[in-house]
Write a protein that holds these residues in place. Structure first.
Motif, PDB file in Angstrom:
ATOM      1  N   GLY A  91     -69.170 -46.938   9.825  1.00 19.58           N
ATOM      2  CA  GLY A  91     -70.534 -46.812   9.289  1.00 19.58           C
ATOM      3  C   GLY A  91     -71.166 -45.529   9.792  1.00 19.58           C
ATOM      4  O   GLY A  91     -70.499 -44.496   9.907  1.00 19.58           O
ATOM      5  N   ARG A  92     -72.464 -45.616  10.115  1.00 18.17           N
ATOM      6  CA  ARG A  92     -73.196 -44.411  10.556  1.00 18.17           C
ATOM      7  C   ARG A  92     -72.569 -43.797  11.803  1.00 18.17           C
ATOM      8  O   ARG A  92     -72.199 -42.620  11.821  1.00 18.17           O
ATOM      9  N   VAL A  93     -72.430 -44.595  12.873  1.00 15.52           N
ATOM     10  CA  VAL A  93     -71.916 -44.042  14.131  1.00 15.52           C
ATOM     11  C   VAL A  93     -70.438 -43.682  13.971  1.00 15.52           C
ATOM     12  O   VAL A  93     -70.012 -42.576  14.343  1.00 15.52           O
ATOM     13  N   GLY A  94     -69.661 -44.587  13.397  1.00 11.53           N
ATOM     14  CA  GLY A  94     -68.218 -44.349  13.233  1.00 11.53           C
ATOM     15  C   GLY A  94     -67.952 -43.042  12.497  1.00 11.53           C
ATOM     16  O   GLY A  94     -67.097 -42.237  12.916  1.00 11.53           O
ATOM     17  N   PHE A 145     -60.263 -48.682  10.672  1.00 11.90           N
ATOM     18  CA  PHE A 145     -60.222 -50.012  10.052  1.00 11.90           C
ATOM     19  C   PHE A 145     -61.651 -50.407   9.725  1.00 11.90           C
ATOM     20  O   PHE A 145     -62.504 -50.456  10.622  1.00 11.90           O
ATOM     21  N   ASP A 146     -61.926 -50.626   8.462  1.00 14.38           N
ATOM     22  CA  ASP A 146     -63.241 -51.105   8.038  1.00 14.38           C
ATOM     23  C   ASP A 146     -63.072 -51.744   6.668  1.00 14.38           C
ATOM     24  O   ASP A 146     -62.987 -51.055   5.655  1.00 14.38           O
ATOM     25  N   PRO A 147     -62.965 -53.083   6.623  1.00 17.48           N
ATOM     26  CA  PRO A 147     -62.692 -53.722   5.337  1.00 17.48           C
ATOM     27  C   PRO A 147     -63.845 -53.609   4.346  1.00 17.48           C
ATOM     28  O   PRO A 147     -63.700 -53.950   3.177  1.00 17.48           O
ATOM     29  N   HIS A 170     -67.157 -49.563  16.503  1.00 15.77           N
ATOM     30  CA  HIS A 170     -68.468 -49.230  15.907  1.00 15.77           C
ATOM     31  C   HIS A 170     -68.907 -50.259  14.869  1.00 15.77           C
ATOM     32  O   HIS A 170     -69.508 -49.906  13.854  1.00 15.77           O
ATOM     33  N   THR A 171     -68.578 -51.509  15.101  1.00 16.01           N
ATOM     34  CA  THR A 171     -69.026 -52.542  14.154  1.00 16.01           C
ATOM     35  C   THR A 171     -70.285 -53.218  14.724  1.00 16.01           C
ATOM     36  O   THR A 171     -70.565 -53.102  15.911  1.00 16.01           O
ATOM     37  N   PRO A 172     -71.006 -53.940  13.882  1.00 16.07           N
ATOM     38  CA  PRO A 172     -72.063 -54.782  14.462  1.00 16.07           C
ATOM     39  C   PRO A 172     -71.412 -55.988  15.132  1.00 16.07           C
ATOM     40  O   PRO A 172     -70.223 -56.260  14.909  1.00 16.07           O
TER      41      PRO A 172
HETATM   42  P1  NAD Z   1     -73.402 -49.445  10.486  1.00 18.86           P
HETATM   43  O1  NAD Z   1     -73.933 -50.698   9.922  1.00 18.86           O
HETATM   44  O2  NAD Z   1     -73.802 -48.141   9.893  1.00 18.86           O
HETATM   45  O3  NAD Z   1     -71.817 -49.502  10.510  1.00 18.86           O
HETATM   46  C1  NAD Z   1     -71.096 -50.628  10.883  1.00 18.86           C
HETATM   47  C2  NAD Z   1     -69.760 -50.567  10.167  1.00 18.86           C
HETATM   48  O4  NAD Z   1     -68.985 -51.651  10.635  1.00 18.86           O
HETATM   49  C3  NAD Z   1     -69.889 -50.722   8.662  1.00 18.86           C
HETATM   50  O5  NAD Z   1     -69.221 -49.670   7.998  1.00 18.86           O
HETATM   51  C4  NAD Z   1     -69.218 -52.053   8.389  1.00 18.86           C
HETATM   52  O6  NAD Z   1     -68.544 -52.072   7.150  1.00 18.86           O
HETATM   53  C5  NAD Z   1     -68.257 -52.151   9.539  1.00 18.86           C
HETATM   54  N1  NAD Z   1     -67.823 -53.508   9.808  1.00 18.86           N
HETATM   55  C6  NAD Z   1     -68.545 -54.656   9.720  1.00 18.86           C
HETATM   56  N2  NAD Z   1     -67.767 -55.713  10.035  1.00 18.86           N
HETATM   57  C7  NAD Z   1     -66.538 -55.209  10.321  1.00 18.86           C
HETATM   58  C8  NAD Z   1     -65.326 -55.811  10.717  1.00 18.86           C
HETATM   59  N3  NAD Z   1     -65.202 -57.133  10.862  1.00 18.86           N
HETATM   60  N4  NAD Z   1     -64.276 -55.004  10.936  1.00 18.86           N
HETATM   61  C9  NAD Z   1     -64.374 -53.652  10.797  1.00 18.86           C
HETATM   62  N5  NAD Z   1     -65.504 -53.037  10.391  1.00 18.86           N
HETATM   63  C10 NAD Z   1     -66.578 -53.815  10.171  1.00 18.86           C
HETATM   64  O7  NAD Z   1     -73.786 -49.503  12.038  1.00 18.86           O
HETATM   65  P2  NAD Z   1     -73.967 -48.241  12.991  1.00 18.86           P
HETATM   66  O8  NAD Z   1     -75.367 -47.742  12.911  1.00 18.86           O
HETATM   67  O9  NAD Z   1     -72.835 -47.324  12.784  1.00 18.86           O
HETATM   68  O10 NAD Z   1     -73.846 -48.947  14.419  1.00 18.86           O
HETATM   69  C11 NAD Z   1     -72.589 -49.360  14.884  1.00 18.86           C
HETATM   70  C12 NAD Z   1     -72.743 -50.195  16.131  1.00 18.86           C
HETATM   71  O11 NAD Z   1     -73.335 -49.409  17.158  1.00 18.86           O
HETATM   72  C13 NAD Z   1     -73.661 -51.403  15.981  1.00 18.86           C
HETATM   73  O12 NAD Z   1     -73.131 -52.477  16.710  1.00 18.86           O
HETATM   74  C14 NAD Z   1     -74.947 -50.956  16.638  1.00 18.86           C
HETATM   75  O13 NAD Z   1     -75.712 -52.037  17.101  1.00 18.86           O
HETATM   76  C15 NAD Z   1     -74.392 -50.152  17.769  1.00 18.86           C
HETATM   77  N6  NAD Z   1     -75.331 -49.226  18.384  1.00 18.86           N
HETATM   78  C16 NAD Z   1     -75.283 -49.117  19.746  1.00 18.86           C
HETATM   79  C17 NAD Z   1     -76.123 -48.250  20.382  1.00 18.86           C
HETATM   80  C18 NAD Z   1     -76.084 -48.094  21.875  1.00 18.86           C
HETATM   81  O14 NAD Z   1     -77.092 -47.787  22.476  1.00 18.86           O
HETATM   82  N7  NAD Z   1     -74.947 -48.257  22.500  1.00 18.86           N
HETATM   83  C19 NAD Z   1     -77.047 -47.501  19.644  1.00 18.86           C
HETATM   84  C20 NAD Z   1     -77.045 -47.610  18.255  1.00 18.86           C
HETATM   85  C21 NAD Z   1     -76.157 -48.472  17.635  1.00 18.86           C
END
Ligand code: NAD
Ligand code: MLT
Length: 536
Positions: free
Chosen positions: A147-150, A167-169, A199-201
């Motif tokens: 997603g965004r971070v990945g 891997f991101d289904p 980088h998943t939720p």
């Molecule tokens: P996002 O929603 O943009 O991306 C998440 C990605 O995970 C999506 O592309 C989704 O398709 C994928 N995904 C969902 N379920 C999945 C699974 N079972 N297997 C594989 N992929 C799967 O989220 P983001 O903004 O990129 O944030 C990613 C993570 O980073 C989140 O958990 C968020 O809470 C965390 N985060 C942490 C911090 C920190 O301070 N450490 C800061 C910001 C975000």
């Protein structure tokens, strides 16, 4: 409007809130204190520490919006908020770069053993020969979640000349390929990567996704990094894997319980722990405070916020196009139920023309909010209407059709359990118009007080009703009639400057030839039905 902020929020966001509302800051109140305070506020802004749980939401009688200055909403009971019609907004992209940079830093620290190097040098040692590292150039990075971070991690890793697989289904191979990333199966990514970054939720599906089985699929020389959410990696399994050299090392910014309590895990020499610092940069905090403040004010003022958690997300240009149709949909739902007083258990919503190419979920929830809000004492609005409809067992379907013959763009609701009941509307010169009611063609602006009737078409009927209302000093602002044939059934809508009292409405109902008459009341055009805040 009153807004309560319970955790430090950067100045940029605070200024936006203060320009638009009275803002009180009470940092980290106890849950009892917060339950006592919350009732008099319209919005609550939190970071990750304040627990916005069901018990708090039950005390939040006036809260319309909860804003989360950050991405994860694990500290907010979104279902409980949705049930109460409370919008939850977050700031999902403002800190993505900060997290991506932290992830890259962890890759480099592990590759070059900088963690051990710093600790031993500070302890007075000179471990030059024993702390040989390796270069990340040419190594394989495996992303779990793109997603965004990945995606940001991927592009930065490519700058370091790493190869990237993911891997991101839920993402498309085309999207991944356009960034030069190969999407593979979970096990393949685990087996091929030199670094796995998560980088998943945290969801029911991802909780414990990285368990001992998964860790055993990794190369013994590989590292794993989690800057996403604690719990995606099973910590007991990770301890086993690290202490028995199943993998080379791990870096965790997030833990199952925070602050982390598992001292055994933290003490492992091949674990690099940080105290949830991913978003802790000046830039990220400014950015999320700005984003969340704007989203909270937008939601409070009835505009679609840019980052709703429990409303369908619409990009700004889409939201601008759909805004008048959302208002139209809500007025149509409200008009219909006030006129028919029934809805059955099935509703078919048809979106014609330009609307058939758009995301119409917001229109459907607005229609349902208008429909159900008028017949329920629960605080139903666009946030929770779809959930209420489900709870009531309503079967709601959406049909996207091409251009209708009548109007280029049109919303139509059919109620198959209520005979020929239907209603259609469109936007004409920026105003919401009713154009079909129970198959009669009409053209009425959807606003104000209206007397709607079904009568037998005969000479003098309109005069008789006009006389009755005139005698009662009720002024008619417009009249609209529709019929299929002379002398048959006819529908009439009279715009009224005043509402009819019960006795006068009964007199109207007694007129010869009258079949049904009901009052329909809608807000004036400049007043939005938006979210029904006033009715809560
Ligand atoms: P996002 O929603 O943009 O991306 C998440 C990605 O995970 C999506 O592309 C989704 O398709 C994928 N995904 C969902 N379920 C999945 C699974 N079972 N297997 C594989 N992929 C799967 O989220 P983001 O903004 O990129 O944030 C990613 C993570 O980073 C989140 O958990 C968020 O809470 C965390 N985060 C942490 C911090 C920190 O301070 N450490 C800061 C910001 C975000
Ligand atoms: C987030 O979800 O945005 C991060 O975990 C940072 C934070 O806790 O605010």
């Amino acid at each position: 409007m009153r807004i309560l902020v319970t955790e430090p929020l950067e100045k940029t966001g605070m200024e936006i809130l203060q320009r638009n509302a009275q803002v009180d800051v009470v940092i980290n109140p106890s849950s009892e204190e917060l339950q006592g305070l919350i009732g008099s506020y319209d919005a609550l802004v939190v970071r990750s520490r304040t627990q916005v749980n069901r018990a708090l939401i039950e005390h939040a009688e006036n809260i319309k919006v909860v804003g989360r200055a950050g991405t994860g909403v694990d500290n907010i009971d979104v279902d409980a908020a949705t049930e109460r019609g409370i919008i939850v907004v977050n700031a999902p992209s403002g800190n993505s770069n900060a997290v991506a940079e932290e992830t890259i830093a962890m890759i480099l620290i592990q590759a070059r053993r900088l963690y051990q190097a710093i600790a031993t040098t500070k302890a007075g040692k000179w471990e030059k020969s024993s702390l040989q590292g390796f270069e990340v150039k040419g190594k394989m990075l495996g992303l779990i979640g793109l997603g965004r971070v990945g995606s940001l991690v991927a592009s930065k890793a490519k700058g370091l000349e790493m190869r990237v697989i993911a891997f991101d289904p839920y993402t498309s191979p085309e999207r991944a390929a356009s960034s030069g990333i190969e999407l593979l199966g979970f096990n393949e990514v685990l087996a091929q990567a030199d670094f796995i970054t998560v980088h998943t939720p945290l969801t029911a599906e991802t909780k414990g996704l990285i368990n001992l089985n998964a860790l055993r699929r990794m190369k013994p020389s590989a590292f794993i990094i989690n800057c996403a959410r604690g719990g995606i990696i099973n910590e007991s399994d990770l301890k086993i894997a690290l202490s028995t050299n199943v993998i080379a090392g791990a870096a965790l910014d997030v833990f199952e319980v925070e602050p982390v309590r598992d001292t055994e895990l933290v003490a492992l020499p091949n674990l690099l722990p940080t105290p949830h610092l991913g978003a802790s940069t000046i830039e990220a905090q400014e950015s999320v405070s700005l984003d969340v403040a704007q989203a909270v004010i937008d939601a409070l003022e009835g505009r679609m916020p840019s980052s709703p958690v429990n409303l369908p997300y619409l990009p700004p240009n889409e939201a601008a196009f759909l805004a008048p149709y959302i208002d139209l949909a809500e007025r149509l739902g409200s008009f219909f139920i006030q006129w028919r007083g029934e809805m059955g258990s099935r509703i078919e919503l048809t979106y014609d023309g330009e609307l058939s190419t758009r995301d119409v979920r917001g229109l459907t929830s607005a229609f349902l909010a208008g429909l159900l809000g008028a017949v329920s004492d629960a605080p139903i609005n666009r946030v929770n209407a779809t959930m209420y409809a489900r709870q009531r067992g309503l079967i709601v379907s959406e049909v996207k059709a091409g251009n209708s013959k009548l109007h280029h763009t049109m919303i139509t609701a059919h109620f198959p359990d209520c005979g020929a009941a239907n209603i259609s509307g469109t936007i004409i010169q920026g105003e919401p118009h009713l154009v079909i009611l129970d198959s009669y063609r009409l053209d009425t602006v959807l606003q104000g007080s209206m007397l709607v009737d079904l009568h037998h078409d005969r000479p003098g009927f309109v005069g008789a009703i006009g006389q009755l209302l005139g005698q009662a000093n009720v002024n008619i602002s417009f009249a609209q009639l529709g019929r299929f044939s002379q002398g048959g059934q006819s529908i009439m809508i009279l715009g009224l400057d005043d509402e009819l009292n019960h006795t006068l409405l009964e007199d109207v109902r007694q007129l010869p030839g009258m079949e049904r008459a009901r009052m329909v009341k809608l807000p004036a055009l400049n007043e939005s039905l938006a979210y029904n805040w006033d009715e809560e």
